[in-house]
Scaffold this motif. Structure first.
Motif, PDB file in Angstrom:
ATOM      1  N   ILE A  58      10.374 -10.093   3.224  1.00 19.93           N
ATOM      2  CA  ILE A  58      10.986 -10.254   4.543  1.00 19.93           C
ATOM      3  C   ILE A  58      10.033  -9.801   5.642  1.00 19.93           C
ATOM      4  CG2 ILE A  58      12.876  -9.449   6.016  1.00 19.93           C
ATOM      5  CD1 ILE A  58      14.568  -9.260   3.443  1.00 19.93           C
ATOM      6  N   GLU A  59       9.366  -8.666   5.420  1.00 20.32           N
ATOM      7  CA  GLU A  59       8.461  -8.147   6.455  1.00 20.32           C
ATOM      8  C   GLU A  59       7.275  -9.090   6.668  1.00 20.32           C
ATOM      9  OE1 GLU A  59       5.720  -4.297   6.636  1.00 20.32           O
ATOM     10  OE2 GLU A  59       7.792  -3.950   7.212  1.00 20.32           O
ATOM     11  N   LEU A  60       6.722  -9.619   5.580  1.00 18.76           N
ATOM     12  CA  LEU A  60       5.580 -10.528   5.718  1.00 18.76           C
ATOM     13  C   LEU A  60       5.991 -11.834   6.394  1.00 18.76           C
ATOM     14  CD1 LEU A  60       3.876  -9.923   2.257  1.00 18.76           C
ATOM     15  CD2 LEU A  60       2.913  -9.369   4.498  1.00 18.76           C
ATOM     16  N   THR A  61       7.205 -12.313   6.107  1.00 21.35           N
ATOM     17  CA  THR A  61       7.693 -13.510   6.789  1.00 21.35           C
ATOM     18  C   THR A  61       7.781 -13.273   8.289  1.00 21.35           C
ATOM     19  OG1 THR A  61       9.005 -14.084   4.827  1.00 21.35           O
ATOM     20  CG2 THR A  61       9.561 -15.201   6.878  1.00 21.35           C
ATOM     21  N   GLN A  62       8.330 -12.139   8.667  1.00 19.00           N
ATOM     22  CA  GLN A  62       8.442 -11.798  10.086  1.00 19.00           C
ATOM     23  C   GLN A  62       7.059 -11.618  10.720  1.00 19.00           C
ATOM     24  OE1 GLN A  62      10.819  -8.284   9.800  1.00 19.00           O
ATOM     25  NE2 GLN A  62      12.738  -9.393   9.535  1.00 19.00           N
ATOM     26  N   LYS A  63       6.171 -10.969   9.989  1.00 17.61           N
ATOM     27  CA  LYS A  63       4.825 -10.712  10.501  1.00 17.61           C
ATOM     28  C   LYS A  63       4.096 -12.019  10.818  1.00 17.61           C
ATOM     29  CE  LYS A  63       0.340  -8.929   8.897  1.00 17.61           C
ATOM     30  NZ  LYS A  63      -0.360  -8.239   7.772  1.00 17.61           N
ATOM     31  N   ALA A 102      -0.659   3.315  13.097  1.00 21.57           N
ATOM     32  CA  ALA A 102      -0.646   3.584  11.659  1.00 21.57           C
ATOM     33  C   ALA A 102      -0.057   2.404  10.903  1.00 21.57           C
ATOM     34  CB  ALA A 102       0.178   4.834  11.373  1.00 21.57           C
ATOM     35  N   PRO A 103      -0.652   2.016   9.762  1.00 21.76           N
ATOM     36  CA  PRO A 103      -0.115   0.907   8.978  1.00 21.76           C
ATOM     37  C   PRO A 103       1.253   1.258   8.412  1.00 21.76           C
ATOM     38  CG  PRO A 103      -1.825   2.062   7.749  1.00 21.76           C
ATOM     39  CD  PRO A 103      -1.842   2.616   9.145  1.00 21.76           C
ATOM     40  N   HIS A 104       2.115   0.267   8.290  1.00 23.02           N
ATOM     41  CA  HIS A 104       3.457   0.488   7.755  1.00 23.02           C
ATOM     42  C   HIS A 104       3.417   0.335   6.243  1.00 23.02           C
ATOM     43  CE1 HIS A 104       7.694   0.582   7.264  1.00 23.02           C
ATOM     44  NE2 HIS A 104       7.780  -0.698   6.913  1.00 23.02           N
ATOM     45  N   ILE A 105       3.879   1.352   5.549  1.00 23.47           N
ATOM     46  CA  ILE A 105       3.880   1.335   4.093  1.00 23.47           C
ATOM     47  C   ILE A 105       5.314   1.186   3.617  1.00 23.47           C
ATOM     48  CG2 ILE A 105       3.231   2.544   1.988  1.00 23.47           C
ATOM     49  CD1 ILE A 105       0.858   1.853   3.751  1.00 23.47           C
ATOM     50  N   ILE A 106       5.585   0.138   2.828  1.00 25.10           N
ATOM     51  CA  ILE A 106       6.899  -0.034   2.232  1.00 25.10           C
ATOM     52  C   ILE A 106       6.927   0.712   0.905  1.00 25.10           C
ATOM     53  CG2 ILE A 106       8.435  -1.720   1.142  1.00 25.10           C
ATOM     54  CD1 ILE A 106       7.680  -3.667   3.322  1.00 25.10           C
ATOM     55  N   ASN A 148      -0.872 -13.759   1.180  1.00 24.63           N
ATOM     56  CA  ASN A 148      -1.532 -15.061   1.339  1.00 24.63           C
ATOM     57  C   ASN A 148      -0.536 -16.210   1.215  1.00 24.63           C
ATOM     58  OD1 ASN A 148      -3.974 -13.779   1.671  1.00 24.63           O
ATOM     59  ND2 ASN A 148      -4.682 -14.120  -0.417  1.00 24.63           N
ATOM     60  N   LEU A 149       0.377 -16.085   0.231  1.00 27.64           N
ATOM     61  CA  LEU A 149       1.367 -17.146   0.038  1.00 27.64           C
ATOM     62  C   LEU A 149       2.310 -17.236   1.238  1.00 27.64           C
ATOM     63  CD1 LEU A 149       2.837 -19.303  -1.604  1.00 27.64           C
ATOM     64  CD2 LEU A 149       4.178 -17.465  -2.657  1.00 27.64           C
ATOM     65  N   MET A 150       2.785 -16.090   1.736  1.00 25.43           N
ATOM     66  CA  MET A 150       3.729 -16.112   2.850  1.00 25.43           C
ATOM     67  C   MET A 150       3.086 -16.711   4.101  1.00 25.43           C
ATOM     68  SD  MET A 150       6.172 -15.130   1.153  1.00 25.43           S
ATOM     69  CE  MET A 150       7.254 -15.564   2.502  1.00 25.43           C
ATOM     70  N   GLU A 151       1.833 -16.372   4.357  1.00 26.52           N
ATOM     71  CA  GLU A 151       1.161 -16.941   5.524  1.00 26.52           C
ATOM     72  C   GLU A 151       0.968 -18.451   5.336  1.00 26.52           C
ATOM     73  OE1 GLU A 151      -2.416 -15.888   8.617  1.00 26.52           O
ATOM     74  OE2 GLU A 151      -2.587 -15.150   6.554  1.00 26.52           O
ATOM     75  N   ARG A 152       0.636 -18.846   4.123  1.00 26.55           N
ATOM     76  CA  ARG A 152       0.448 -20.267   3.825  1.00 26.55           C
ATOM     77  C   ARG A 152       1.747 -21.052   4.052  1.00 26.55           C
ATOM     78  NH1 ARG A 152      -1.677 -22.340  -2.105  1.00 26.55           N
ATOM     79  NH2 ARG A 152      -1.314 -24.583  -1.865  1.00 26.55           N
ATOM     80  N   LEU A 153       2.877 -20.499   3.583  1.00 26.18           N
ATOM     81  CA  LEU A 153       4.155 -21.178   3.749  1.00 26.18           C
ATOM     82  C   LEU A 153       4.554 -21.261   5.219  1.00 26.18           C
ATOM     83  CD1 LEU A 153       6.176 -19.639   0.765  1.00 26.18           C
ATOM     84  CD2 LEU A 153       5.286 -21.965   0.935  1.00 26.18           C
ATOM     85  N   VAL A 154       4.367 -20.166   5.948  1.00 33.05           N
ATOM     86  CA  VAL A 154       4.723 -20.147   7.362  1.00 33.05           C
ATOM     87  C   VAL A 154       3.906 -21.181   8.141  1.00 33.05           C
ATOM     88  CG1 VAL A 154       4.584 -18.753   9.480  1.00 33.05           C
ATOM     89  CG2 VAL A 154       5.601 -17.789   7.411  1.00 33.05           C
ATOM     90  N   VAL A 169      24.160  -6.051  -0.691  1.00 31.32           N
ATOM     91  CA  VAL A 169      22.993  -5.996   0.193  1.00 31.32           C
ATOM     92  C   VAL A 169      23.362  -5.412   1.552  1.00 31.32           C
ATOM     93  CG1 VAL A 169      21.857  -7.936  -0.936  1.00 31.32           C
ATOM     94  CG2 VAL A 169      23.387  -8.370   0.978  1.00 31.32           C
ATOM     95  N   THR A 170      24.537  -4.801   1.629  1.00 32.21           N
ATOM     96  CA  THR A 170      25.026  -4.312   2.914  1.00 32.21           C
ATOM     97  C   THR A 170      24.103  -3.273   3.515  1.00 32.21           C
ATOM     98  OG1 THR A 170      27.274  -4.660   2.062  1.00 32.21           O
ATOM     99  CG2 THR A 170      27.055  -3.377   4.086  1.00 32.21           C
ATOM    100  N   GLU A 171      23.612  -2.343   2.677  1.00 33.26           N
ATOM    101  CA  GLU A 171      22.872  -1.210   3.212  1.00 33.26           C
ATOM    102  C   GLU A 171      21.374  -1.446   3.318  1.00 33.26           C
ATOM    103  OE1 GLU A 171      23.898   2.145   0.869  1.00 33.26           O
ATOM    104  OE2 GLU A 171      26.030   2.087   1.402  1.00 33.26           O
ATOM    105  N   LEU A 172      20.924  -2.612   2.942  1.00 31.86           N
ATOM    106  CA  LEU A 172      19.499  -2.905   3.028  1.00 31.86           C
ATOM    107  C   LEU A 172      19.159  -3.386   4.431  1.00 31.86           C
ATOM    108  CD1 LEU A 172      18.921  -4.726  -0.355  1.00 31.86           C
ATOM    109  CD2 LEU A 172      18.409  -2.367   0.206  1.00 31.86           C
ATOM    110  N   GLU A 173      18.407  -2.576   5.157  1.00 29.32           N
ATOM    111  CA  GLU A 173      18.101  -2.905   6.546  1.00 29.32           C
ATOM    112  C   GLU A 173      17.382  -4.243   6.663  1.00 29.32           C
ATOM    113  OE1 GLU A 173      15.719  -0.008   8.464  1.00 29.32           O
ATOM    114  OE2 GLU A 173      15.577  -1.092  10.338  1.00 29.32           O
ATOM    115  N   LYS A 174      16.439  -4.457   5.772  1.00 32.29           N
ATOM    116  CA  LYS A 174      15.696  -5.710   5.853  1.00 32.29           C
ATOM    117  C   LYS A 174      16.579  -6.895   5.488  1.00 32.29           C
ATOM    118  CE  LYS A 174      11.744  -3.944   7.023  1.00 32.29           C
ATOM    119  NZ  LYS A 174      11.178  -4.189   8.353  1.00 32.29           N
ATOM    120  N   MET A 175      17.506  -6.681   4.536  1.00 36.01           N
ATOM    121  CA  MET A 175      18.396  -7.758   4.183  1.00 36.01           C
ATOM    122  C   MET A 175      19.359  -8.068   5.328  1.00 36.01           C
ATOM    123  SD  MET A 175      19.327 -10.109   2.214  1.00 36.01           S
ATOM    124  CE  MET A 175      18.614  -9.867   0.595  1.00 36.01           C
TER     125      MET A 175
END
Length: 462
Positions: A332-337, A146-150, A370-376, A112-118
Motif C-alpha cells: 500500500i505504501e509503495l503504491t501511494q509513493k 529520516a527514511p520510513h521503516i515498516i 520495482n514491480l509497483m512502480e512498473r504497474l503504476v 482489517v478494521t485496525e490496520l491503518e494502511k488497510m
C-alpha cells in the motif's frame, strides 16, 4: 447435515480467530464456528439455517460473499462491513458435489478494521480519492528526512529495536542479508537515529574499479599518479567527517585494501595517496554485504581481523519472505509513493493484492518496489488488475494458502477440514519456537497442540 461426529476438525476450526461459515447451494447457512459471535455479534447456533440473502438485507453483513459466489459460480474476495462496524476481508470458496455442481460455499474472513494502511486502501476502493490525497499531502509535510521503516513483523521489530539501542554509540555495525532487503535504507535510518551532525556517505565497494578504489576512498595529492587532478582530490571518506560512512558490498573490497581499511577503522586516521601525513577523521562506520563473510575468510578472500572489527554489532536483516506481516503495508505504501511521484491515481484490485501477498519475492523489497512502480507507470486504467501482473511474477506465486481449500471431487467435507487443520498446524509450527507458543497463537491448550502434531506426524525437518 449432522456435524457432531466431526468434533475433531470442528475443535480446530473453533480455535481460529476468524469466522468460518459454510452455506449450501441455496445460500442457507449449515455451519459456523464460534468466532462468528465476536465478528458478527450473533450467536453461533442462531445463525444456522438462516439465509445469507436475508442477513445481507438486514445488514448483519454487507455485501454477502456467498451470494456473489452463487451468482458468478466462481471464488470471490471482497470487503464486507458488519452491523457492528467491522470491516472484513472475506473470501468464499466452492465445494463441488460429484456432479460438479455447487454443494457448499465455505467462507473465511480477516479483520482489517485496525490496520491503518488497510483503512487508507478501503477508502481508495470506496472512491474517496480526494480524502486520501489530502491526507497524504498532510502526512508528507510532517515527515522528516529520516527514511520510513515498516516493521509490523516480529523479525523487523527486532531489527529496528536493535538499531535504536546502538544508534547513539560509535561502534561499528555490520548489516547482512539478501540483495534487496533494504540494508542501505536501514543504514541511513541508523545514521538519522544516531544524532550525528555530519553527512551519511554511501560507498559501494563493488561499483568502483579496483585500480581507482584507494584513491577514491582516501583521496590523493596533486600529481600522485598519471591522469590525477593537478589540484589533488579529497576522498569520499572525508565527506563522512562528523557523520556516518556506509560501505556497501564490503565483501567485494579487494584484499589489498582490507589492511588499510582495518588500520583506518582502528585509528580513525588515513593517508591520501601520494602523501605521508595522516589525517584524523571522526566518523561512524557501517558496512553491509549479501555474501557470507565467514566463507570468504575460509577462502582467503577476507581478513578475519577486519571481520571482527566490522561486526562488533552484527544485525542480520530478514528477507521479505520472513516478514510477511509487513507485505500488505509495503504494498500500500509503495503504491501511494509511486502514485505521488508520477502523479497517478492507481488502485489495486483485491486479486492483485492476494497475488502479491503470496508471491515468494526472491528480490525482496527492491523487487516489490520495482514491480509497483512498473504497474503504476504502465497500466493505462486506474484499476490495476491481475491480468496486468507481468508473466515473470507468475512462476514463483505461492500456491499454498493457510486458508485455501484444495477441493477434489472424491474428498468429503471432513476430509477437506482435516487438510485445513493440517495446513494451519504446519504454518503455525513453522514460525513458532515451542508448542506453548503455538497454543497461545491458536487459542487452545498446549496438550491439544501436542496431540494434534502427533496425530498428523508434524515434526521439524533438517
Amino acid at each position: 447435515m449432522n456435524l457432531d461426529k466431526y468434533w475433531d476438525w470442528e475443535e480446530i476450526v473453533d480455535s481460529i480467530n476468524t469466522d468460518v461459515i459454510v452455506a449450501d447451494s441455496k445460500g442457507n447457512i449449515v455451519y459456523s464456528n464460534s468466532s462468528v459471535e465476536l465478528w458478527l455479534n450473533i450467536k453461533k447456533n442462531d445463525i444456522i439455517g438462516l439465509s445469507v440473502m436475508q442477513l445481507e438485507k438486514e445488514r448483519v453483513f454487507y455485501p454477502s460473499v456467498v451470494k456473489r459466489v452463487l451468482e458468478t459460480g466462481e471464488k470471490q474476495t471482497l470487503i464486507q462491513e458488519t452491523r457492528s462496524g467491522k470491516k472484513l476481508l472475506v473470501t468464499g470458496n466452492i465445494v463441488y458435489n460429484d456432479k460438479n455442481n455447487i454443494k457448499y460455499v465455505v467462507t473465511y474472513a480477516q479483520d482489517v478494521t485496525e490496520l491503518e494502511k488497510m483503512k487508507l486502501y478501503v477508502k481508495m476502493i470506496e472512491g474517496e480519492m480526494e480524502t486520501i490525497k489530502s491526507e497524504l499531502k498532510e502526512l508528507q509535510s510532517k515527515q522528516s528526512a529520516a527514511p520510513h521503516i515498516i516493521a509490523k513483523s516480529e523479525p523487523m521489530k527486532h531489527v529496528v529495536s536493535l538499531i535504536n539501542r546502538v544508534a547513539r554509540s560509535n561502534t561499528s555495525v555490520l548489516l547482512t542479508g539478501e540483495s534487496g532487503v533494504g540494508k542501505t535504507l536501514l543504514a541511513e535510518y541508523l545514521h538519522n537515529q544516531s544524532g550525528r551532525k555530519g553527512k551519511f556517505v554511501t560507498i559501494n565497494c563493488s561499483s568502483i574499479p579496483e585500480s581507482l578504489l584507494e584513491s577514491e576512498l582516501f583521496g590523493y595529492d596533486a600529481g600522485a599518479f598519471t591522469g590525477a587532478n593537478p589540484k589533488g582530490k579529497k576522498g569520499l571518506v572525508e565527506e563522512a567527517k562528523g557523520g556516518t560512512l556506509f560501505l556497501d558490498e564490503i565483501g567485494e573490497l579487494p584484499i589489498n585494501l582490507q589492511a588499510k581499511l582495518l588500520t583506518f577503522t582502528q585509528s580513525k586516521e588515513f593517508i591520501r595517496v601520494g602523501e605521508t601525513t595522516p589525517i584524523s577523521l571522526d566518523f561512524r562506520l557501517v558496512t553491509a554485504t549479501n555474501v557470507n563473510l565467514k566463507e570468504r575468510i575460509e577462502d582467503g578472500k577476507f581478513r578475519e581481523d577486519l571481520y571482527f572489527r566490522l561486526s562488533v554489532i552484527h544485525i542480520p536483516i530478514p528477507s521479505l519472505r520472513e516478514r510477511r506481516e509487513d507485505l500488505l503495508s509495503l504494498i500500500i505504501e509503495l503504491t501511494q509513493k509511486f502514485n505521488q511521484r508520477h502523479q497517478q491515481e492507481k488502485v489495486l484490485d483485491h486479486a492483485v493484492i492476494d497475488h502479491l501477498l503470496h508471491y515468494e519475492w526472491p528480490g525482496n523489497v527492491r523487487e516489490l518496489a520495482n514491480l509497483m512502480e512498473r504497474l503504476v507507470l504502465t497500466v493505462e486504467d486506474n484499476l490495476i488488475q491481475q491480468e496486468h501482473i507481468p508473466k515473470e511474477f507468475i512462476s514463483n506465486y505461492r500456491k499454498e494458502n493457510s486458508f485455501r481449500f484444495q477441493v477434489l471431487e472424491e474428498k468429503t467435507l471432513p476430509e477437506m477440514m482435516q487438510e485445513l487443520e493440517t495446513q494451519i498446524l504446519q504454518k503455525v509450527f513453522a514460525r513458532c519456537k515451542s508448542t506453548t507458543e503455538m497454543a497461545r497463537q491458536l487459542g487452545v491448550s498446549q496438550p491439544t497442540v501436542v496431540r494434534k502434531l502427533q496425530k498428523y506426524g508434524i515434526k521439524k525437518t533438517t
